[in-house]
Every structure is written in structure tokens, then in C-alpha cells.
Design a protein around this motif. Structure first.
Motif, short mmCIF file in Angstrom:
data_model
loop_
_atom_site.label_atom_id
_atom_site.label_comp_id
_atom_site.label_asym_id
_atom_site.label_seq_id
_atom_site.Cartn_x
_atom_site.Cartn_y
_atom_site.Cartn_z
N LEU A 184 3.50 12.17 1.20
CA LEU A 184 4.53 11.36 1.84
C LEU A 184 3.88 10.36 2.79
N ALA A 185 2.92 10.81 3.57
CA ALA A 185 2.23 9.91 4.50
C ALA A 185 1.54 8.77 3.75
N ASP A 186 0.92 9.08 2.63
CA ASP A 186 0.26 8.04 1.83
C ASP A 186 1.28 7.04 1.30
N ARG A 187 2.41 7.54 0.82
CA ARG A 187 3.46 6.64 0.30
C ARG A 187 4.02 5.77 1.42
N SER A 206 11.22 4.17 -0.95
CA SER A 206 11.81 5.49 -1.19
C SER A 206 11.20 6.55 -0.27
N ALA A 207 9.94 6.35 0.13
CA ALA A 207 9.31 7.29 1.07
C ALA A 207 9.97 7.19 2.44
N PHE A 208 10.30 5.97 2.86
CA PHE A 208 10.98 5.81 4.15
C PHE A 208 12.39 6.41 4.09
N ARG A 220 3.35 0.82 9.44
CA ARG A 220 3.27 1.81 8.35
C ARG A 220 1.84 2.24 8.03
N ARG A 221 0.87 1.38 8.26
CA ARG A 221 -0.52 1.74 7.95
C ARG A 221 -1.01 2.90 8.81
N GLN A 222 -0.38 3.12 9.95
CA GLN A 222 -0.74 4.25 10.82
C GLN A 222 -0.56 5.58 10.10
N PHE A 223 0.34 5.62 9.13
CA PHE A 223 0.60 6.86 8.41
C PHE A 223 -0.62 7.35 7.65
N ARG A 224 -1.61 6.49 7.42
CA ARG A 224 -2.84 6.93 6.75
C ARG A 224 -3.55 8.01 7.57
N ASN A 269 1.37 14.90 9.64
CA ASN A 269 2.76 15.33 9.57
C ASN A 269 3.67 14.16 9.96
N PRO A 270 4.23 13.46 8.97
CA PRO A 270 5.07 12.30 9.26
C PRO A 270 6.28 12.60 10.14
N ILE A 271 6.85 13.79 10.00
CA ILE A 271 8.02 14.12 10.82
C ILE A 271 7.61 14.28 12.28
N ALA A 272 6.52 14.98 12.54
CA ALA A 272 6.03 15.10 13.91
C ALA A 272 5.67 13.74 14.48
#
Length: 172
Positions: free
Chosen positions: A4-7, A14-16, A56-60, A64-67
Motif C-alpha cells: 500500500l505504501a508503495d502504491r 485507488s491506494a488513496f 506522496r513520495r514520503q510513503f516510500r 505503516n501508512p495508517i500510523a
């Protein structure tokens, strides 16, 4: 969670949507509990997602995207509450109680009053656990505390709340 983080990092719409579905309600309940305002809480959630999309690039680098979303929302709630002249509006259990039952709303208001008696750190831990459903590990990551400390503070805060609420309701 890594997928999910990569997406998210790639900007996959759709990931968002998946992330929003997974945590928007929990973020809102946390923000209402933190700020005491349904309108401010809605703004915090919207701003948190806007910031996530913009960066969004921070997600790399996010495990844990929710945290991570809670971290963004927490920071935004702190920003909101620090605006000169900010005053939380009374929210008679709005966003916190999942019922229109007047007695349940009174109980929720009593709990909110009891929560305000806790110090800010303990109150935040209880709100993150109770209203947002985060694990102790997620709360530890978010607050930069060891998980054992978070669990201990949570249990101690609950004992304090139980004592205060028992005393309050035994007087009725």
C-alpha cells in the motif's frame, strides 16, 4: 502495508481511496476528541489527506501508512489548537457516540470531562487507543515512546478514569 505504501508513493488513486476507507473515520474521531470540534476535526482530516497526496513520495519511507496518517493528523490538530484565539467548541458527544440515545450521550460527555482531567500525554494515548483503535506499537511510533511506556501510561490513565468516574457516578 508495504505494498500500500508503495502504491501511495506512486500516486495510485485507488491506494488513496483504500487508505481513506481504512482510516478516515478513525482520524475524525481522534480529531474530535483532541479538538472538541466536529468542524475542526473534519478540516484536520481533509488537510491530512491533502498533505499526504502532496507529499506522496514520503510513503516510500513509511512502514505503516495508517500510523503515518495519524502522525499527519496529530500534527495538524496541534497546529489548529495553537492558533491564537483557538477555543474548542463544545461537542455534545458528536462524532464520539455512535447513538442518539440521550443517556449514552450523557455518559460520553462524562467520559470527555474525565479525559480532560488527565495530563495531555496520557489523554492523547487514551484517545489514540480508544477512539482510533491504534495498537500500542502504532501509538509508540506516533508519540516517539517505547511501547511498554505507552501501555503502562494507558493502563494508569484508565485506572485514573475509572476512579474518577466511579466517584462521580456514585454521587448521583
Amino acid at each position: 502495508m508495504r505494498t500500500l505504501a508503495d502504491r501511495l508513493a506512486r500516486g495510485d488513486d485507488s491506494a488513496f481511496a483504500e487508505l481513506y476507507d481504512a482510516c478516515a473515520d478513525r482520524l475524525y474521531r481522534f480529531a474530535v476528541a483532541r479538538l472538541g470540534s466536529a468542524d475542526a476535526a473534519a478540516d484536520v482530516v481533509q488537510t491530512a489527506f491533502m498533505r499526504a497526496v502532496k507529499s506522496r513520495r514520503q510513503f516510500r519511507r513509511v512502514e505503516n501508512p495508517i500510523a503515518y496518517m495519524f502522525q499527519i493528523a496529530r500534527n495538524e490538530a496541534i497546529r489548529t489548537a495553537s492558533v491564537p484565539g483557538w477555543k474548542a467548541e463544545p461537542v455534545a458527544a458528536e462524532g464520539l457516540a455512535a447513538t442518539d440515545d440521550e443517556e449514552a450521550a450523557d455518559d460520553t460527555e462524562a467520559l470527555r470531562t474525565a479525559l480532560r482531567r488527565l495530563d495531555d500525554d496520557d489523554r492523547e494515548i487514551v484517545e489514540l487507543k480508544s477512539y482510533s483503535g491504534l495498537t500500542f506499537a502504532e501509538i509508540a511510533e506516533l508519540t516517539q515512546r517505547p511501547p511498554g511506556t505507552v501501555a503502562t501510561r494507558y493502563r494508569r490513565a484508565l485506572e485514573s478514569l475509572r476512579g474518577w468516574l466511579a466517584k462521580e457516578f456514585s454521587q448521583e
